[in-house]
Design an enzyme around this catalytic site. Structure first.
Site, PDB file in Angstrom:
ATOM      1  N   SER A  61      48.252  26.208  34.721  1.00 54.72           N
ATOM      2  CA  SER A  61      48.215  27.418  35.541  1.00 54.72           C
ATOM      3  C   SER A  61      46.832  27.796  36.065  1.00 54.72           C
ATOM      4  O   SER A  61      46.712  28.702  36.882  1.00 54.72           O
ATOM      5  CB  SER A  61      48.801  28.606  34.760  1.00 54.72           C
ATOM      6  OG  SER A  61      48.003  28.928  33.646  1.00 54.72           O
ATOM      7  N   LYS A 117      49.237  38.113  32.355  1.00 59.16           N
ATOM      8  CA  LYS A 117      47.996  37.701  33.005  1.00 59.16           C
ATOM      9  C   LYS A 117      47.402  38.829  33.842  1.00 59.16           C
ATOM     10  O   LYS A 117      46.178  39.001  33.884  1.00 59.16           O
ATOM     11  CB  LYS A 117      48.236  36.454  33.851  1.00 59.16           C
ATOM     12  CG  LYS A 117      48.557  35.234  32.996  1.00 59.16           C
ATOM     13  CD  LYS A 117      48.600  33.958  33.799  1.00 59.16           C
ATOM     14  CE  LYS A 117      48.750  32.763  32.875  1.00 59.16           C
ATOM     15  NZ  LYS A 117      48.668  31.482  33.577  1.00 59.16           N
TER      16      LYS A 117
END
Length: 365
Positions: free
Chosen positions: A257, A302
């Site tokens: 990611s 996140k």
């Protein structure tokens, strides 16, 4: 004993019993929470995250932070009390254990898989950044893994360059599977390869490897449910030769990611000026060699982690936008990106103060 006292005692004992049961009863869930966020333009553990040699670099200001998610281990067994607390907490997310560790995946297997994905994401980040800068990169298809006890074991090896299958030139990893599955299980397939040792020697001598050999393998049937296609027991990947050295010094991070943010950090280091204009930008997203940004898991964690560190803008994969926009931390602007070019355009708007022009995420995408 007075009735009121007896009632209070019974209630207390029942509460204690429920708490004990909640602590002792395991539930099939795992927990996600915000993990560390690291500035790709800065340092980590005392050394620059991005290190370039053999090419001119430029000072870069501001932040281009990659973000992470912490997850409970495969061996961790959550109890009912922990699950309820996690459901009620804002900065954590409780998910079914199988979501993070499908098919009984062990901690060791998960760590290995994450490490491989992280390594591949670094390679793709380099390729995407250099392609955006029109710097040539040589790429080829390789054998990335060979499955134990498969027909390919001992015949093909990790690192072998696959030039062709049955005489048809291979241009990308997906070509290999397409060509193999034209066969029926039990039929022979011919791989034209450059052996890994020959390829390594050629790279060391800065020449193109030309010594190939044909390897004939008898296919077998897959174990996929509802399918019985021909396989040889390998997975194909991509390897590259770069015109100069780019190292990403960041340990203890797994998964793919961080690809987008690594790519932007590399681009910033190789170009004059600052992509962010000194602003604090964070983000996430996988990236492929062509610069396409893909979705990731744990987007809500996140964004929380990024805002807690001071991020003002968050580069968000388009396919994650709807989910992220449902609970955006106050003071954080979610910017939708589909390609590395979208991210570069957005960063230009940010550093020039044209934030009204940013493609923002909404609950509809």
């Amino acid at each position: 004993m007075p009735r009121r006292t007896a009632t209070m005692l019974a209630s207390t004992l029942m509460l204690i019993a429920l708490l004990c049961a909640g602590v002792l009863i395991p539930v099939p869930y795992a927990e996600m929470s915000p993990g560390p966020t690291v500035n790709t333009l800065g340092e980590h553990d005392g050394e620059p995250v991005l290190q370039v040699s053999g090419h001119r670099t430029y000072p870069a200001a501001g932040h281009l932070n990659m973000t992470t998610v912490r997850v409970t281990s495969a061996d961790f067994r959550m109890n009912l009390v922990e699950a309820v607390y996690g459901w009620l907490a804002h900065d954590t997310k409780v998910v079914p254990h199988d979501t993070l560790y499908p098919d009984g995946k062990t901690e060791e297997q998960s760590t290995q898989e994450n490490a491989e994905e992280f390594s591949q994401s670094q390679e793709s980040a380099k390729v995407a950044a250099l392609k955006e800068l029109h710097i040539p990169v040589t790429s080829w298809v390789i054998v990335s893994t060979v499955i134990k006890d498969s027909p390919a074991e001992g015949r093909l090896h990790a690192g072998d360059v696959i030039k062709a299958v049955d005489g048809t030139r291979v241009k990308q990893p997906s070509d290999v599977a397409k060509l193999v599955t034209r066969h029926k299980p039990g039929q022979k397939v011919v791989f034209t390869v450059v052996p890994a040792k020959e390829q390594a020697a050629a790279e060391k001598a800065h020449r193109t490897a030309t010594k190939t050999r044909d390897v004939t393998i008898t296919t077998t049937g897959s174990d996929d449910k509802g399918a019985h296609r021909a396989i040889v027991g390998i997975s194909a990947g991509t390897d590259h030769t770069f015109p100069f050295t780019i190292d990403i010094k960041l340990a203890d991070v797994g998964g793919p990611s961080a690809g987008l943010m690594f790519s932007l950090g590399i681009y910033d280091k190789l170009t004059p000026g600052s992509l962010t204009g000194g602003k604090f930008v964070a983000g996430t997203g996988t990236i492929d060699d062509d610069g396409t940004v893909g979705p990731i898991g744990g987007i809500e964690m996140k964004t929380v982690g990024a805002r807690a560190k001071g991020a003002q803008y968050f580069l968000t994969p388009a396919d994650n936008c709807a989910s992220a926009a449902k609970d955006t931390p106050s003071g954080l602007t979610l910017v939708k990106v589909k390609k590395i070019g979208d991210a570069l355009d957005a960063l230009k708007d940010i550093r020039e103060g044209r934030t009204a022009d940013l493609p923002k995420c909404t609950t509809k995408g």
